[in-house]
Scaffold this active site. Sequence first.
Site, mmCIF file in Angstrom:
data_model
loop_
_atom_site.group_PDB
_atom_site.id
_atom_site.type_symbol
_atom_site.label_atom_id
_atom_site.label_comp_id
_atom_site.label_asym_id
_atom_site.label_seq_id
_atom_site.Cartn_x
_atom_site.Cartn_y
_atom_site.Cartn_z
ATOM 1 N N GLU A 231 -1.063 -18.345 16.225
ATOM 2 C CA GLU A 231 -2.318 -18.391 17.003
ATOM 3 C C GLU A 231 -2.936 -19.795 16.937
ATOM 4 N N LYS B 245 -10.296 -15.783 18.316
ATOM 5 C CA LYS B 245 -10.137 -15.258 19.671
ATOM 6 C C LYS B 245 -10.987 -16.043 20.667
ATOM 7 N N HIS C 20 -1.726 2.563 39.973
ATOM 8 C CA HIS C 20 -0.919 1.494 40.558
ATOM 9 C C HIS C 20 -1.832 0.534 41.305
ATOM 10 N N GLY D 158 5.206 -19.439 10.109
ATOM 11 C CA GLY D 158 5.205 -19.024 11.515
ATOM 12 C C GLY D 158 4.815 -17.571 11.673
ATOM 13 N N GLY D 159 3.840 -17.117 10.869
ATOM 14 C CA GLY D 159 3.286 -15.769 11.010
ATOM 15 C C GLY D 159 2.194 -15.793 12.068
ATOM 16 N N LEU E 279 -5.572 -6.177 8.173
ATOM 17 C CA LEU E 279 -6.096 -6.163 9.538
ATOM 18 C C LEU E 279 -7.491 -5.564 9.554
ATOM 19 N N GLU F 89 -23.289 -9.120 -0.357
ATOM 20 C CA GLU F 89 -22.433 -10.129 0.303
ATOM 21 C C GLU F 89 -22.869 -11.514 -0.142
ATOM 22 N N LYS F 90 -21.882 -12.324 -0.552
ATOM 23 C CA LYS F 90 -22.201 -13.642 -1.112
ATOM 24 C C LYS F 90 -22.160 -14.772 -0.095
HETATM 25 P P1 FAD Z 1 -13.192 -9.782 4.320
HETATM 26 O O1 FAD Z 1 -13.420 -9.819 5.779
HETATM 27 O O2 FAD Z 1 -12.476 -10.918 3.701
HETATM 28 O O3 FAD Z 1 -14.596 -9.546 3.651
HETATM 29 C C1 FAD Z 1 -14.821 -9.579 2.293
HETATM 30 C C2 FAD Z 1 -16.208 -10.109 2.046
HETATM 31 O O4 FAD Z 1 -16.536 -9.893 0.696
HETATM 32 C C3 FAD Z 1 -16.343 -11.602 2.291
HETATM 33 O O5 FAD Z 1 -17.361 -11.870 3.229
HETATM 34 C C4 FAD Z 1 -16.674 -12.169 0.915
HETATM 35 O O6 FAD Z 1 -17.593 -13.246 0.980
HETATM 36 C C5 FAD Z 1 -17.284 -10.980 0.221
HETATM 37 N N1 FAD Z 1 -17.142 -10.995 -1.238
HETATM 38 C C6 FAD Z 1 -16.007 -11.193 -1.958
HETATM 39 N N2 FAD Z 1 -16.252 -11.069 -3.279
HETATM 40 C C7 FAD Z 1 -17.575 -10.792 -3.399
HETATM 41 C C8 FAD Z 1 -18.423 -10.550 -4.502
HETATM 42 N N3 FAD Z 1 -17.960 -10.516 -5.756
HETATM 43 N N4 FAD Z 1 -19.736 -10.319 -4.273
HETATM 44 C C9 FAD Z 1 -20.219 -10.312 -2.998
HETATM 45 N N5 FAD Z 1 -19.457 -10.522 -1.907
HETATM 46 C C10 FAD Z 1 -18.142 -10.754 -2.105
HETATM 47 N N6 FAD Z 1 -7.440 -9.019 11.798
HETATM 48 C C11 FAD Z 1 -7.370 -8.320 12.936
HETATM 49 O O7 FAD Z 1 -7.326 -7.085 12.887
HETATM 50 N N7 FAD Z 1 -7.375 -8.938 14.160
HETATM 51 C C12 FAD Z 1 -7.419 -10.282 14.276
HETATM 52 O O8 FAD Z 1 -7.424 -10.810 15.378
HETATM 53 C C13 FAD Z 1 -7.477 -11.047 13.087
HETATM 54 N N8 FAD Z 1 -7.545 -12.393 13.151
HETATM 55 C C14 FAD Z 1 -7.619 -13.115 11.995
HETATM 56 C C15 FAD Z 1 -7.657 -14.492 12.090
HETATM 57 C C16 FAD Z 1 -7.729 -15.267 10.952
HETATM 58 C C17 FAD Z 1 -7.777 -16.763 11.066
HETATM 59 C C18 FAD Z 1 -7.779 -14.623 9.674
HETATM 60 C C19 FAD Z 1 -7.893 -15.441 8.431
HETATM 61 C C20 FAD Z 1 -7.744 -13.255 9.580
HETATM 62 C C21 FAD Z 1 -7.653 -12.490 10.741
HETATM 63 N N9 FAD Z 1 -7.583 -11.098 10.693
HETATM 64 C C22 FAD Z 1 -7.494 -10.382 11.851
HETATM 65 C C23 FAD Z 1 -7.633 -10.362 9.416
HETATM 66 C C24 FAD Z 1 -9.050 -9.842 9.168
HETATM 67 O O9 FAD Z 1 -9.940 -10.923 9.155
HETATM 68 C C25 FAD Z 1 -9.110 -9.113 7.825
HETATM 69 O O10 FAD Z 1 -8.139 -8.097 7.796
HETATM 70 C C26 FAD Z 1 -10.483 -8.478 7.600
HETATM 71 O O11 FAD Z 1 -11.467 -9.468 7.603
HETATM 72 C C27 FAD Z 1 -10.496 -7.704 6.287
HETATM 73 O O12 FAD Z 1 -11.768 -7.217 6.025
HETATM 74 P P2 FAD Z 1 -12.324 -7.014 4.528
HETATM 75 O O13 FAD Z 1 -13.698 -6.506 4.697
HETATM 76 O O14 FAD Z 1 -11.339 -6.260 3.753
HETATM 77 O O15 FAD Z 1 -12.341 -8.467 3.906
HETATM 78 P P1 NAI Z 2 1.935 -13.787 7.514
HETATM 79 O O1 NAI Z 2 2.370 -13.058 6.343
HETATM 80 O O2 NAI Z 2 1.770 -13.090 8.824
HETATM 81 O O3 NAI Z 2 2.967 -14.974 7.809
HETATM 82 C C1 NAI Z 2 3.270 -15.967 6.872
HETATM 83 C C2 NAI Z 2 4.587 -16.610 7.253
HETATM 84 O O4 NAI Z 2 4.789 -17.747 6.423
HETATM 85 C C3 NAI Z 2 5.779 -15.675 7.042
HETATM 86 O O5 NAI Z 2 6.534 -15.616 8.223
HETATM 87 C C4 NAI Z 2 6.535 -16.339 5.878
HETATM 88 O O6 NAI Z 2 7.938 -16.163 5.983
HETATM 89 C C5 NAI Z 2 6.147 -17.791 6.036
HETATM 90 N N1 NAI Z 2 6.244 -18.598 4.803
HETATM 91 C C6 NAI Z 2 5.854 -18.252 3.557
HETATM 92 N N2 NAI Z 2 6.066 -19.263 2.699
HETATM 93 C C7 NAI Z 2 6.599 -20.294 3.424
HETATM 94 C C8 NAI Z 2 7.042 -21.620 3.101
HETATM 95 N N3 NAI Z 2 6.949 -22.100 1.876
HETATM 96 N N4 NAI Z 2 7.546 -22.380 4.077
HETATM 97 C C9 NAI Z 2 7.642 -21.896 5.346
HETATM 98 N N5 NAI Z 2 7.231 -20.662 5.703
HETATM 99 C C10 NAI Z 2 6.718 -19.866 4.756
HETATM 100 O O7 NAI Z 2 0.580 -14.522 7.088
HETATM 101 P P2 NAI Z 2 -0.506 -15.352 7.901
HETATM 102 O O8 NAI Z 2 0.014 -15.766 9.238
HETATM 103 O O9 NAI Z 2 -0.991 -16.387 6.975
HETATM 104 O O10 NAI Z 2 -1.628 -14.267 8.146
HETATM 105 C C11 NAI Z 2 -2.252 -13.596 7.047
HETATM 106 C C12 NAI Z 2 -2.786 -12.265 7.432
HETATM 107 O O11 NAI Z 2 -3.855 -12.349 8.345
HETATM 108 C C13 NAI Z 2 -1.723 -11.400 8.060
HETATM 109 O O12 NAI Z 2 -1.471 -10.347 7.177
HETATM 110 C C14 NAI Z 2 -2.278 -10.916 9.334
HETATM 111 O O13 NAI Z 2 -2.202 -9.510 9.372
HETATM 112 C C15 NAI Z 2 -3.742 -11.356 9.325
HETATM 113 N N6 NAI Z 2 -4.044 -11.914 10.638
HETATM 114 C C16 NAI Z 2 -4.052 -11.088 11.722
HETATM 115 C C17 NAI Z 2 -4.263 -11.586 12.981
HETATM 116 C C18 NAI Z 2 -4.219 -10.678 14.131
HETATM 117 O O14 NAI Z 2 -4.254 -9.479 13.930
HETATM 118 N N7 NAI Z 2 -4.165 -11.179 15.355
HETATM 119 C C19 NAI Z 2 -4.526 -12.996 13.213
HETATM 120 C C20 NAI Z 2 -4.464 -13.782 12.014
HETATM 121 C C21 NAI Z 2 -4.260 -13.217 10.796
#
Ligand code: FAD
Ligand code: NAI
Length: 478
Positions: A198, A61, A457, A192-193, A332, A43-44
């Site tokens: 959030e 959250k 309930h 508005g995703g 996710l 992990e980097k």
């Molecule tokens: P990551 O979590 O991105 O982990 C990848 C890791 O690999 C990173 O730490 C990176 O530094 C490391 N890495 C990359 N390349 C290298 C390399 N070459 N060498 C060493 N290390 C490397 N999902 C939910 O289910 N619920 C949520 O509420 C939710 N909220 C979110 C809110 C936000 C703001 C964001 C941005 C995402 C959210 N997600 C949520 C999505 C969730 O964070 C991701 O789906 C999840 O982190 C994916 O896990 P991953 O391990 O695939 O990738």
């Molecule tokens: P998203 O794909 O959910 O939404 C992006 C939105 O931006 C779409 O509705 C799209 O139509 C719109 N869009 C794209 N280009 C645009 C433009 N030029 N102008 C206006 N609108 C535009 O992506 P988001 O919200 O960035 O989240 C990324 C990922 O992170 C998601 O896949 C989500 O699963 C994950 N995530 C999950 C959370 C959770 O589980 N609670 C919380 C936050 C992120």
Amino acid sequence: ASSSDEHDVVIIGGGVAGYVAAIKAGQEGLKARLSLTTTACIEKRGALGGTCLNVGCIPSKSLLNNTHLYHQILHDTKKRGIDVGIVKLNLEQMMKAKQTSVDGLTKGIEFLFKKNSVDYVKGMGSFVNEHEVKVDLLDGGEKTLRGKNIIIATGSEATPFLGLNIDEERIVTSTGALSLKEVPKKMVVIGGGIIGLEMASVWSRLGADVTVVEFLNQIGGPGMDAEVAKQAQKILQKQGIQFLLGTKVTNGSDSGSTVSVNVEAAKGGKEQTLDADVVLVAIGRRPYTAGLGLENIGLEIDERGRLVIDQEYRTKASHIRVIGDCTFGPMLAHKAEEEAVAAIEYIKKGFGHVNYGAIPSVMYTHPEVAWVGQNEAEIKASGVKYRVGNFPFSANSRAKTNLETEGFVKLISDAETDRILGVHIIGPGAGEMIAEATLAIEYGASSEDVARTCHAHPTLAEAFKEAAMATYSKAIHF
Ligand code: FAD
Ligand code: NAI
């Protein structure tokens, strides 16, 4: 490489996908034998947990919970018979609370690594060849790990918006939006995703004037049921968030004091300029594989940057597997976690399983939105005959006692077999309630199975039971 650098499994990335795979590998016995450590996780970032723990699920959250509390104390106590005195925001402390949660959890994973004899290698990994990964160590120097099996779990990054330079202070991705030093007066959210909504909720609750610009005519991003999305928009609007739907951002500029974004109707036409102190770019995320040296081993990526794999997460080099955000499927954390376990089971036992038809989604706004299975438009398009059961929280006794009656449960079942095809909830506690719906779908339950299951309930979950009843008969309380 020397023998001590030889591992059964080398995992690149310590996010949810990578760290869970590492722990599972340790538990499965792919671990220390004599002096040989056989699972390594590279992990980097300098901390485990990836996007989710450090700049995603967990910090968002924390802020969503505490800003909701703040907002509720400001606006929703009088009618409950609670008169409060002066309420003040201490943003610095709110950010500290967030960091405390993050630090506790990332340290917890380090402990679990030790417990399961996982070798935690801090640095950037890149392929030298199909069996060797060179690590540029964070504290200098390098080391090469040789893996019988290699798992790529490098995650994703925010998709940039061409023409807007992210500085994470005024033009931000979710990472900057989770750490703003003051509440912006005006904030424009592009997209508005789920991230957009959030983060819009967090800063709007703290007093920012927030406008969300969404390209499509519906908020919520991919997957959200249209009826639910409409209701969510109504509720969020009532909370003060403004929406420009069917609108795209064409370009933007930063004068140093104001960030301006130009928008126009998605179909062309009406243009306007929105000025803001902070612009959040939330138009989706894309796989992250930069610097991984994929070119050295010729692994295939598709047009969206996703590493191409088969059903067992194998690349064309069958000992190299890929899981989490950097490959197919919803981005996710819980999806990444399921894949991590399955990938290790494939390595150890030759079989594993993830049911992609039963992965829940939750948007942690207030109220929450949660769903699992197919939405109505998808079911309609599939040609299957279906029935819809709807139950509003305004008819649920617990929601009534809590004075939180917005939203509904919508359950869609197959008209011929009664099997549950999709559940869509907007309302209090939707994120917890969806677990029951997910279990029902996982077990192939019919709506009658749910409707005939006794629910305590008064609970919000009774709304789920009554929505199930409503698909083939009538709900009692509505
Ligand atoms: P990551 O979590 O991105 O982990 C990848 C890791 O690999 C990173 O730490 C990176 O530094 C490391 N890495 C990359 N390349 C290298 C390399 N070459 N060498 C060493 N290390 C490397 N999902 C939910 O289910 N619920 C949520 O509420 C939710 N909220 C979110 C809110 C936000 C703001 C964001 C941005 C995402 C959210 N997600 C949520 C999505 C969730 O964070 C991701 O789906 C999840 O982190 C994916 O896990 P991953 O391990 O695939 O990738
Ligand atoms: P998203 O794909 O959910 O939404 C992006 C939105 O931006 C779409 O509705 C799209 O139509 C719109 N869009 C794209 N280009 C645009 C433009 N030029 N102008 C206006 N609108 C535009 O992506 P988001 O919200 O960035 O989240 C990324 C990922 O992170 C998601 O896949 C989500 O699963 C994950 N995530 C999950 C959370 C959770 O589980 N609670 C919380 C936050 C992120």
